[in-house]
Design a protein around this motif. Structure first.
Motif, mmCIF file in Angstrom:
data_model
loop_
_atom_site.group_PDB
_atom_site.id
_atom_site.type_symbol
_atom_site.label_atom_id
_atom_site.label_comp_id
_atom_site.label_asym_id
_atom_site.label_seq_id
_atom_site.Cartn_x
_atom_site.Cartn_y
_atom_site.Cartn_z
ATOM 1 N N VAL A 50 0.947 -1.094 -0.065
ATOM 2 C CA VAL A 50 0.207 -0.053 -0.014
ATOM 3 C C VAL A 50 0.967 1.146 -0.091
ATOM 4 O O VAL A 50 0.630 2.194 -0.748
ATOM 5 N N ILE A 51 1.948 1.265 0.857
ATOM 6 C CA ILE A 51 2.967 2.345 0.688
ATOM 7 C C ILE A 51 3.407 2.397 -0.600
ATOM 8 O O ILE A 51 3.551 3.484 -1.102
ATOM 9 N N ALA A 52 4.060 1.549 -0.957
ATOM 10 C CA ALA A 52 4.723 1.596 -2.338
ATOM 11 C C ALA A 52 3.799 2.100 -3.629
ATOM 12 O O ALA A 52 4.110 2.449 -4.400
ATOM 13 N N GLY A 53 2.519 1.598 -3.353
ATOM 14 C CA GLY A 53 1.606 2.026 -4.584
ATOM 15 C C GLY A 53 1.264 0.860 -5.370
ATOM 16 O O GLY A 53 0.474 0.771 -6.410
ATOM 17 N N PHE A 54 1.530 -0.283 -4.960
ATOM 18 C CA PHE A 54 1.185 -1.724 -5.773
ATOM 19 C C PHE A 54 0.051 -2.300 -5.317
ATOM 20 O O PHE A 54 -0.807 -3.027 -6.045
ATOM 21 N N VAL A 55 -0.866 -1.637 -4.322
ATOM 22 C CA VAL A 55 -1.991 -1.893 -3.798
ATOM 23 C C VAL A 55 -2.700 -0.908 -3.275
ATOM 24 O O VAL A 55 -2.262 -0.115 -2.580
ATOM 25 N N ASP A 56 -4.048 -0.731 -3.664
ATOM 26 C CA ASP A 56 -4.878 0.272 -3.391
ATOM 27 C C ASP A 56 -5.818 -0.072 -2.185
ATOM 28 O O ASP A 56 -6.409 -1.104 -2.267
ATOM 29 N N PRO A 57 -5.677 0.707 -1.112
ATOM 30 C CA PRO A 57 -6.377 0.425 0.116
ATOM 31 C C PRO A 57 -7.903 0.458 -0.216
ATOM 32 O O PRO A 57 -8.229 1.443 -0.912
ATOM 33 N N THR A 58 -8.905 -0.346 0.490
ATOM 34 C CA THR A 58 -10.176 -0.147 0.305
ATOM 35 C C THR A 58 -10.849 1.136 1.132
ATOM 36 O O THR A 58 -11.408 1.733 0.511
ATOM 37 N N GLU A 59 -10.161 1.483 2.287
ATOM 38 C CA GLU A 59 -10.399 2.708 2.812
ATOM 39 C C GLU A 59 -9.049 3.194 3.662
ATOM 40 O O GLU A 59 -8.136 2.365 3.704
ATOM 41 N N GLY A 60 -8.985 4.352 4.027
ATOM 42 C CA GLY A 60 -8.088 4.851 4.864
ATOM 43 C C GLY A 60 -7.211 5.792 4.017
ATOM 44 O O GLY A 60 -7.456 6.285 2.916
ATOM 45 N N THR A 61 -6.091 6.471 4.650
ATOM 46 C CA THR A 61 -5.038 7.367 3.946
ATOM 47 C C THR A 61 -3.870 7.264 4.372
ATOM 48 O O THR A 61 -3.462 6.440 5.412
ATOM 49 N N VAL A 62 -3.005 7.486 3.507
ATOM 50 C CA VAL A 62 -1.435 7.066 3.787
ATOM 51 C C VAL A 62 -0.799 8.816 3.143
ATOM 52 O O VAL A 62 -1.038 9.078 2.250
ATOM 53 N N THR A 63 -0.133 9.158 4.186
ATOM 54 C CA THR A 63 0.526 10.551 3.718
ATOM 55 C C THR A 63 2.154 10.352 4.038
ATOM 56 O O THR A 63 2.464 9.743 4.943
ATOM 57 N N LEU A 64 2.825 11.141 3.482
ATOM 58 C CA LEU A 64 4.196 11.114 3.512
ATOM 59 C C LEU A 64 4.674 12.639 3.651
ATOM 60 O O LEU A 64 4.260 13.476 2.545
ATOM 61 N N GLU A 65 5.029 13.115 4.765
ATOM 62 C CA GLU A 65 5.268 14.642 5.050
ATOM 63 C C GLU A 65 4.193 15.052 4.574
ATOM 64 O O GLU A 65 4.147 16.397 3.830
ATOM 65 N N ASP A 66 2.961 14.842 5.212
ATOM 66 C CA ASP A 66 1.740 15.677 4.825
ATOM 67 C C ASP A 66 1.280 15.495 3.386
ATOM 68 O O ASP A 66 0.155 16.340 3.030
ATOM 69 N N LYS A 67 1.907 14.884 2.601
ATOM 70 C CA LYS A 67 1.441 14.645 0.929
ATOM 71 C C LYS A 67 0.691 13.367 1.019
ATOM 72 O O LYS A 67 1.136 12.402 1.342
ATOM 73 N N ASP A 68 -0.564 13.388 0.149
ATOM 74 C CA ASP A 68 -1.225 12.145 0.117
ATOM 75 C C ASP A 68 -0.753 11.262 -1.051
ATOM 76 O O ASP A 68 -0.685 11.646 -2.133
ATOM 77 N N LEU A 69 0.086 10.183 -0.504
ATOM 78 C CA LEU A 69 0.740 9.208 -1.231
ATOM 79 C C LEU A 69 -0.204 8.457 -2.214
ATOM 80 O O LEU A 69 -0.002 8.164 -3.464
ATOM 81 N N LEU A 70 -1.589 8.230 -1.735
ATOM 82 C CA LEU A 70 -2.565 7.600 -2.603
ATOM 83 C C LEU A 70 -2.854 8.186 -3.865
ATOM 84 O O LEU A 70 -3.504 7.410 -4.765
ATOM 85 N N ARG A 71 -2.794 9.377 -4.018
ATOM 86 C CA ARG A 71 -2.932 10.142 -5.238
ATOM 87 C C ARG A 71 -1.779 10.117 -6.161
ATOM 88 O O ARG A 71 -1.907 10.617 -7.391
ATOM 89 N N LEU A 72 -0.592 9.336 -6.042
ATOM 90 C CA LEU A 72 0.754 9.246 -6.497
ATOM 91 C C LEU A 72 0.564 8.179 -7.301
ATOM 92 O O LEU A 72 0.495 7.004 -6.250
ATOM 93 N N ALA A 73 1.057 7.613 -8.556
ATOM 94 C CA ALA A 73 1.558 6.608 -9.095
ATOM 95 C C ALA A 73 2.861 6.078 -8.339
ATOM 96 O O ALA A 73 3.588 6.667 -7.679
ATOM 97 N N PRO A 74 2.891 4.797 -8.283
ATOM 98 C CA PRO A 74 4.140 4.377 -7.691
ATOM 99 C C PRO A 74 5.377 4.851 -7.929
ATOM 100 O O PRO A 74 6.185 4.920 -7.113
ATOM 101 N N TYR A 75 5.657 5.219 -9.195
ATOM 102 C CA TYR A 75 6.929 5.511 -9.886
ATOM 103 C C TYR A 75 6.976 7.233 -9.543
ATOM 104 O O TYR A 75 8.162 7.869 -9.532
ATOM 105 N N GLU A 76 5.825 7.560 -9.042
ATOM 106 C CA GLU A 76 5.973 9.188 -8.569
ATOM 107 C C GLU A 76 6.217 9.449 -7.204
ATOM 108 O O GLU A 76 6.404 10.434 -6.679
ATOM 109 N N ARG A 77 6.263 8.090 -6.420
ATOM 110 C CA ARG A 77 6.338 8.381 -4.978
ATOM 111 C C ARG A 77 7.987 8.284 -4.643
ATOM 112 O O ARG A 77 8.779 7.723 -5.211
ATOM 113 N N PRO A 78 8.445 9.023 -3.678
ATOM 114 C CA PRO A 78 9.573 8.887 -3.169
ATOM 115 C C PRO A 78 10.172 7.931 -2.282
ATOM 116 O O PRO A 78 10.673 7.985 -1.292
#
Length: 355
Positions: A50-78
């Motif tokens: 889920v953190i890497a972006g290979f699995v989309d969660p059914t519910e919930g949020t994941v942020t990295l330094e207050d940025k919404d990771l779930l809106r980013l494709a795997p290759y766009e995530r640091p």
């Protein structure tokens, strides 16, 4: 660094639905070596994906330094990932493997060369830079995979059981190597394993998972010495479980009456009196002669494992208890199977667990 809030992942629908993650919430700090520990199927790899972006969660949020990771494709995530299978290119050299990702990002050739050189030094692989990865050992391949993942300077490095394919001695060496790399780079490491020793050796904090949820988070010492529930106590290390009843507490200690009728002191615990389980680590107990210990019994097995000897005692109340004693060079084990013995441990070493 990473805030995971109420993350749920459900596969399927209706009666056949399976909840791989169940409302998982955790905060992972900057520059931390954080480990997700648990048995197979507990959800730890799903959370990593889920953190890497290979699995989309059914519910919930994941942020990295207050940025919404779930809106980013795997290759766009640091974020970079080191998988259980290293997925190196066997026809490329060590240096070419490390620089491949940087070249795909369009980095200038001079920058690629400098970074590859730095990474080779970091993982101590400079002498093998021109050797193909099909010609080096498993431990060396693991170092190359780490260097390749670290080369783009990700904010977070995800490690999905990367040591599982290594032999015992090499795995022990790489545990220390991983901790060194994390300390030197300052990158947040999120490590997935089912191996408790790996978790205790390397981690700043450990999250113990079971059945899709986090059961306890703490430092390795907290997790080991003060497990919050029976599953954690049983999964982390070896533990003896003694059924009993909480009969009193005064803020500094609790009083527990065991099934045998013996009353002993234990660590303080909150909550009402009633049925409990007392957890005692094998290394916190010792054998005594018959009639000299807290718990009488008969020695059923003596197991020598090199550094320690494990004494399996069948207590008179029907409970099995294991005592671990560190071996001393030249000192023979005096006790034998079938011998009547006692088990004793210091007041306060037992952890009270609610049933």
């Amino acid at each position: 660094m990473i805030e995971i809030s109420e993350v749920t992942k459900t596969y399927g629908t209706g009666a056949s639905a399976f909840r791989a993650l169940d409302r998982v919430s955790v905060t992972i700090r900057q520059n931390e070596f954080f480990t997700l520990l648990g048995p197979s199927g507990c959800g730890k790899t799903t959370l990593l994906r889920v953190i890497a972006g290979f699995v989309d969660p059914t519910e919930g949020t994941v942020t990295l330094e207050d940025k919404d990771l779930l809106r980013l494709a795997p290759y766009e995530r640091p974020v970079n990932t080191v998988f259980q299978s290293y997925a190196l290119f066997p026809h490329m050299t060590v240096a070419e493997n490390i620089g491949f990702g940087l070249e795909m990002q369009g980095k200038p050739s001079d920058e690629v060369r400098r970074t590859v050189s730095d990474m080779l030094d970091l993982v101590r692989m400079t002498p093998l830079a021109d050797r193909r990865t099909s010609e080096i050992s498993g431990g060396q391949q693991q170092r190359v995979a780490l260097a390749r993942a670290l080369a783009p300077r990700p904010r977070v490095l995800l490690l999905d059981e990367p040591l599982s394919a290594l032999d015992f001695k090499l795995r022990k060496e790489m545990q220390l190597e991983l901790k060194r790399l994390q300390s030197e780079t300052g990158i947040t490491f999120i490590f997935v394993t089912h191996d408790q020793e790996e978790a205790l050796t390397m981690s700043d904090r450990v999250a113990v998972m079971n059945a899709g949820s986090i059961r306890q988070i703490g430092s390795p010492q907290d997790i080991y010495d003060r497990p919050a529930e029976r599953f954690v106590a049983d999964f982390i290390g070896d533990t003896n479980f003694l059924p009993g009843e909480l009969t009193g507490q005064d803020g500094e200690r609790s009083t527990v009456r065991l099934a045998s009728g013996i009353e002993i002191a234990a660590r303080p615990v909150d909550g009402p009196r009633g049925p409990i389980t007392l957890a005692v680590r094998p290394e916190h107990a010792e054998l005594a002669g018959e009639g000299a210990g807290l718990l009488p019994g008969r020695l059923s097995e003596v197991v020598y494992i090199g550094t320690d000897t494990h004494f399996h005692v069948d207590l008179d109340d029907g409970t099995r208890f294991v005592v671990r004693r560190q071996n001393v060079p030249g000192e023979a084990v005096a006790q034998a199977r079938g011998e009547r013995v006692g088990v004793r441990f210091a007041p306060g070493v037992g952890q009270v667990l609610r049933d």
